[in-house]
Design an enzyme around this catalytic site. Structure first.
Site, PDB file in Angstrom:
ATOM      1  N   GLY A  47      46.026   7.677  23.041  1.00 18.18           N
ATOM      2  CA  GLY A  47      45.503   6.385  24.201  1.00 18.18           C
ATOM      3  C   GLY A  47      46.617   5.796  24.496  1.00 18.18           C
ATOM      4  O   GLY A  47      46.755   5.119  25.706  1.00 18.18           O
ATOM      5  N   ASN A  48      47.534   5.200  23.442  1.00 17.50           N
ATOM      6  CA  ASN A  48      48.615   4.142  23.720  1.00 17.50           C
ATOM      7  C   ASN A  48      49.711   4.482  24.616  1.00 17.50           C
ATOM      8  O   ASN A  48      50.374   3.737  25.022  1.00 17.50           O
ATOM      9  CB  ASN A  48      49.299   3.719  22.222  1.00 17.50           C
ATOM     10  CG  ASN A  48      50.000   4.455  21.644  1.00 17.50           C
ATOM     11  OD1 ASN A  48      49.483   5.682  21.464  1.00 17.50           O
ATOM     12  ND2 ASN A  48      51.058   4.163  21.232  1.00 17.50           N
ATOM     13  N   LYS A  56      32.901  10.191  17.923  1.00 15.37           N
ATOM     14  CA  LYS A  56      33.786   9.666  18.782  1.00 15.37           C
ATOM     15  C   LYS A  56      34.215   8.497  19.420  1.00 15.37           C
ATOM     16  O   LYS A  56      33.138   8.217  20.134  1.00 15.37           O
ATOM     17  CB  LYS A  56      34.089  10.815  19.976  1.00 15.37           C
ATOM     18  CG  LYS A  56      35.387  10.918  20.715  1.00 15.37           C
ATOM     19  CD  LYS A  56      36.654  11.138  19.874  1.00 15.37           C
ATOM     20  CE  LYS A  56      37.835  10.750  20.745  1.00 15.37           C
ATOM     21  NZ  LYS A  56      38.934  10.982  20.389  1.00 15.37           N
ATOM     22  N   LYS A  82      40.529  14.953  21.375  1.00 14.30           N
ATOM     23  CA  LYS A  82      41.666  15.533  22.236  1.00 14.30           C
ATOM     24  C   LYS A  82      42.495  16.285  21.225  1.00 14.30           C
ATOM     25  O   LYS A  82      43.418  17.164  21.683  1.00 14.30           O
ATOM     26  CB  LYS A  82      42.276  14.527  23.071  1.00 14.30           C
ATOM     27  CG  LYS A  82      43.262  13.744  22.083  1.00 14.30           C
ATOM     28  CD  LYS A  82      44.667  13.697  22.431  1.00 14.30           C
ATOM     29  CE  LYS A  82      45.587  12.883  21.605  1.00 14.30           C
ATOM     30  NZ  LYS A  82      45.151  12.146  20.361  1.00 14.30           N
ATOM     31  N   LYS A 117      43.378  14.441  13.505  1.00  8.65           N
ATOM     32  CA  LYS A 117      44.520  14.817  13.852  1.00  8.65           C
ATOM     33  C   LYS A 117      44.915  15.804  12.729  1.00  8.65           C
ATOM     34  O   LYS A 117      45.597  16.628  13.004  1.00  8.65           O
ATOM     35  CB  LYS A 117      45.614  13.633  13.935  1.00  8.65           C
ATOM     36  CG  LYS A 117      45.272  12.847  15.071  1.00  8.65           C
ATOM     37  CD  LYS A 117      46.316  11.656  15.107  1.00  8.65           C
ATOM     38  CE  LYS A 117      45.892  10.562  15.869  1.00  8.65           C
ATOM     39  NZ  LYS A 117      45.417  10.790  17.447  1.00  8.65           N
TER      40      LYS A 117
HETATM   41  P1  ADP Z   1      45.197   8.247  19.393  1.00  6.74           P
HETATM   42  O1  ADP Z   1      44.981   7.511  20.620  1.00  6.74           O
HETATM   43  O2  ADP Z   1      46.762   8.375  19.401  1.00  6.74           O
HETATM   44  O3  ADP Z   1      44.521   9.458  19.273  1.00  6.74           O
HETATM   45  P2  ADP Z   1      43.768   7.078  17.221  1.00  6.74           P
HETATM   46  O4  ADP Z   1      43.509   5.484  17.368  1.00  6.74           O
HETATM   47  O5  ADP Z   1      42.861   8.047  17.321  1.00  6.74           O
HETATM   48  O6  ADP Z   1      45.074   7.226  18.111  1.00  6.74           O
HETATM   49  O7  ADP Z   1      44.568   7.296  15.838  1.00  6.74           O
HETATM   50  C1  ADP Z   1      45.611   6.588  15.350  1.00  6.74           C
HETATM   51  C2  ADP Z   1      44.885   5.369  14.420  1.00  6.74           C
HETATM   52  O8  ADP Z   1      44.495   6.195  13.186  1.00  6.74           O
HETATM   53  C3  ADP Z   1      46.185   4.576  13.878  1.00  6.74           C
HETATM   54  O9  ADP Z   1      46.222   3.564  14.794  1.00  6.74           O
HETATM   55  C4  ADP Z   1      45.093   4.166  12.526  1.00  6.74           C
HETATM   56  O10 ADP Z   1      44.561   2.915  12.844  1.00  6.74           O
HETATM   57  C5  ADP Z   1      44.065   5.214  12.426  1.00  6.74           C
HETATM   58  N1  ADP Z   1      43.969   5.719  11.009  1.00  6.74           N
HETATM   59  C6  ADP Z   1      43.209   6.187  10.194  1.00  6.74           C
HETATM   60  N2  ADP Z   1      43.383   6.621   8.928  1.00  6.74           N
HETATM   61  C7  ADP Z   1      44.978   6.643   9.163  1.00  6.74           C
HETATM   62  C8  ADP Z   1      45.703   7.019   8.307  1.00  6.74           C
HETATM   63  N3  ADP Z   1      45.405   7.654   6.810  1.00  6.74           N
HETATM   64  N4  ADP Z   1      47.047   6.733   8.226  1.00  6.74           N
HETATM   65  C9  ADP Z   1      47.472   6.257   9.446  1.00  6.74           C
HETATM   66  N5  ADP Z   1      46.510   5.710  10.460  1.00  6.74           N
HETATM   67  C10 ADP Z   1      45.269   6.052  10.217  1.00  6.74           C
HETATM   68 MG    MG Z   2      42.333   9.475  18.906  1.00  6.28          MG
END
Ligand code: ADP
Ligand code: MG
Length: 324
Positions: A14-15, A137, A224, A286
């Protein structure tokens, strides 16, 4: 056509399109996408003749805002369901990515065809995510606890805490069924084989089910990264590169003994996942997608931040997930 070179599937978070603190104006989004596109072109420049880059992206904030617009304007313009909102954001983000990639490549005198496609992804209508409070989600903006509780009471939203240490840790959650197959797989394969940089499965793809042998859109949002993994299989990717807002995945995330992961095997990833180190709806899917990719036959999966993409591909940073 037989596959020659190396194929990299990039999943943009998203970023890459909208920063958490931004409102989401077209200008802001174009600026972010332009920066993202610069990183992508940098990667394309490093590819050999037979190598391919395939791109997918999230749409959480965009779909959240567009869904909100449907709701606010419902007495003036008929609100569109989530599958249509998904298609609209694929168009929006695909357009921005396509234009920025083309402009940057034109400036550099590069001639690589790029296309974003409107893309459906098949899910099971009996997926558990469609029932009760199972929805997982996160979509839309980050919310304070107060804002989250207000929306829950007023609109019946399911809200969950997704970012423990952030000032706005809450988000709305919607059903996120498991992707089964990419509907336009054959076309995507042909485009990639013939050298096109394809942007597909945006926002996890438009969720559709099969009913009486026909495709029908459903009110859901597919993750995604999991949908990106299906796309990686379609294009026979060697590397699955997930670009998010953290340089590495962590153990004991958000706790005092938090620890960055440089490398983990599929077995280790499964163990950490089961132990709850990776939150559902963000890092969880992920890591799950990376496990699936390697078990399918992919060579390496990498989780890192957008600005570290090239460094991570060279093995100098990021979390690398490999076979046992
Ligand atoms: P994207 O939009 O890239 O899919 P998300 O917000 O869905 O981003 O996923 C990234 C986020 O996952 C990070 O910013 C963090 O807050 C979170 N996160 C959850 N568990 C973990 C972990 N074990 N290690 C690192 N980040 C984590
Ligand atoms: Mg995400």
């Amino acid at each position: 056509m037989a596959k020659n070179g190396k194929r990299i599937l990039v999943a943009l978070g998203g970023n890459a399109i909208k920063q958490a603190h931004e409102k989401g104006t077209a200008e802001e989004q174009f600026r972010n996408v332009y920066t993202t596109a610069k990183h992508l072109v940098n990667m394309i420049e490093h590819l050999g003749k037979d190598d391919r880059l395939i791109i997918t992206h999230g749409n959480g904030p965009q779909a959240g805002n567009l869904a909100l617009q449907q709701d606010i304007a419902k007495d003036v313009v008929p609100p569109q369901p989530l599958d249509v909102v998904g298609a609209m954001t694929q168009g929006q983000i695909g357009y921005m990515l396509q234009q920025c990639l083309e402009n940057i490549m034109m400036e550099k005198g590069m001639k690589v065809p790029v296309v974003a496609i409107v893309n459906q992804v098949l899910v099971d209508k009996n997926d558990p995510e469609f029932f009760g409070e199972n929805a997982s989600k996160p979509v839309g903006n980050f919310l304070t606890e107060e804002e989250a509780m207000k929306m829950k009471a007023e609109k019946g939203w399911i809200v969950k805490k997704v970012k423990p240490n952030a000032p706005k840790p809450w988000r709305r959650v919607v059903p996120s069924p498991d992707p089964i197959a990419n509907v336009e797989a054959d076309v995507i394969k042909i485009l990639v084989d013939s050298g096109v940089v394809v942007i597909a499965s945006g926002g996890g793809g438009i969720p559709v089910i099969k009913e009486d042998g026909r495709l029908v859109g459903v009110e859901a949002v597919i993750d995604k990264d999991l949908a990106g993994e299906r796309l990686a299989e379609v294009v026979e990717a060697d590397i699955f590169l997930i670009l998010t807002d953290v340089e590495k995945a962590k153990l004991n995330f958000g706790k005092p003994d938090e620890k960055e992961i440089d490398r983990m095997t599929v077995s280790e990833a499964k163990k950490y996942l089961a132990e709850g180190h990776f939150l559902p709806g963000s890092m969880g899917p992920k890591v799950k997608a990376c496990i699936r990719f390697l078990e399918w036959g992919g060579k390496e999966a990498i989780i890192t931040s957008l600005d570290k993409a090239v460094e991570a591909l060279e093995g100098r940073t990021g979390t690398h997930i490999v076979k046992d």
